[in-house]
Design a protein around this motif. Sequence first.
Motif, PDB file in Angstrom:
ATOM      1  N   ILE A   3       0.857  -1.190   0.000  1.00 54.64           N
ATOM      2  CA  ILE A   3       0.000   0.000   0.000  1.00 54.64           C
ATOM      3  C   ILE A   3       0.893   1.240   0.000  1.00 54.64           C
ATOM      4  CG2 ILE A   3      -1.684   1.326   1.329  1.00 54.64           C
ATOM      5  CD1 ILE A   3      -2.705  -1.366   2.433  1.00 54.64           C
ATOM      6  N   GLU A 176      -2.087  -0.236  -5.724  1.00 53.95           N
ATOM      7  CA  GLU A 176      -1.274   0.138  -4.567  1.00 53.95           C
ATOM      8  C   GLU A 176      -2.022   1.105  -3.646  1.00 53.95           C
ATOM      9  OE1 GLU A 176       3.237   0.181  -6.188  1.00 53.95           O
ATOM     10  OE2 GLU A 176       1.889   1.619  -7.161  1.00 53.95           O
ATOM     11  N   CYS A 177      -3.312   1.285  -3.921  1.00 55.56           N
ATOM     12  CA  CYS A 177      -4.111   2.249  -3.191  1.00 55.56           C
ATOM     13  C   CYS A 177      -5.140   1.551  -2.312  1.00 55.56           C
ATOM     14  CB  CYS A 177      -4.814   3.183  -4.178  1.00 55.56           C
ATOM     15  SG  CYS A 177      -5.883   4.406  -3.413  1.00 55.56           S
ATOM     16  N   LEU A 178      -5.398   2.131  -1.150  1.00 50.42           N
ATOM     17  CA  LEU A 178      -6.441   1.671  -0.244  1.00 50.42           C
ATOM     18  C   LEU A 178      -7.445   2.808  -0.079  1.00 50.42           C
ATOM     19  CD1 LEU A 178      -7.817   0.032   2.023  1.00 50.42           C
ATOM     20  CD2 LEU A 178      -5.995   0.822   3.568  1.00 50.42           C
TER      21      LEU A 178
END
Length: 237
Positions: A3, A176-178
């Motif tokens: 992340i 790669e994003c939350l």
Amino acid sequence: MPIRLLTLDLDNTLWDTDPAIARAEQITHDWISSHCPQAASFYTLDAIREYRQQIAECYPELAFRVSKLREEVLRRVFLQSGLEREQAALMARQAFQVYYRERSNVSLFEGAREALETLASRYPLMAVSNGNADLDIIGIRHLFAGHFNAEQVGAPKPQPEIFLTAVRAAGVNATECLHIGDHQQQDIAAAHRLGMKTIWVNLGDAPWTEESCRPDQEITHLAQLPAAVQVLADRNT
């Protein structure tokens, strides 16, 4: 995939929006009553609300441009109350600023500020919202690397563009994003379709009804947010 970015919804995720908007609308109508009594008598607060809904339905391109919509409705109200065009536009701008300051006078949910401070020390945070809250007025702008709203981007959630704008600004991939938010469709399902990991902020203990996906984590109090993020970070290292 690790992340590298957290995106967060704002309204009803970090604070309760409806009371702030209701209060802002009342204060704005009080201002109109003081500065242009004929407009206030011509349009009650409920009438302005109904008129705004009518304009949004007639002009769909304004529906998600919430600041522009409100100011345009005010301009029309002043025009119809007998003001000249330039004066009506000026009064609309002034009335909207009264509304906007109060609309952003929100009370953060318990645990929100502490959670944001913790997360901002570990990740870049990007706000992605369909609303028009002012993070400077709220006092949390320094915790965010960026702030994108539907009016600025030109498309509201659940459309992907607002998420992708934040992702591109951070220089990362969507995977790669939350994303963290309260709305099942506009936040969780929309982010899931882009390959983002998700945390559902379920402060009202509601049942999950969206059939297309499930959130990767669910929290019922914002104090739980840093730990929920850490679970997903550990899982994706």
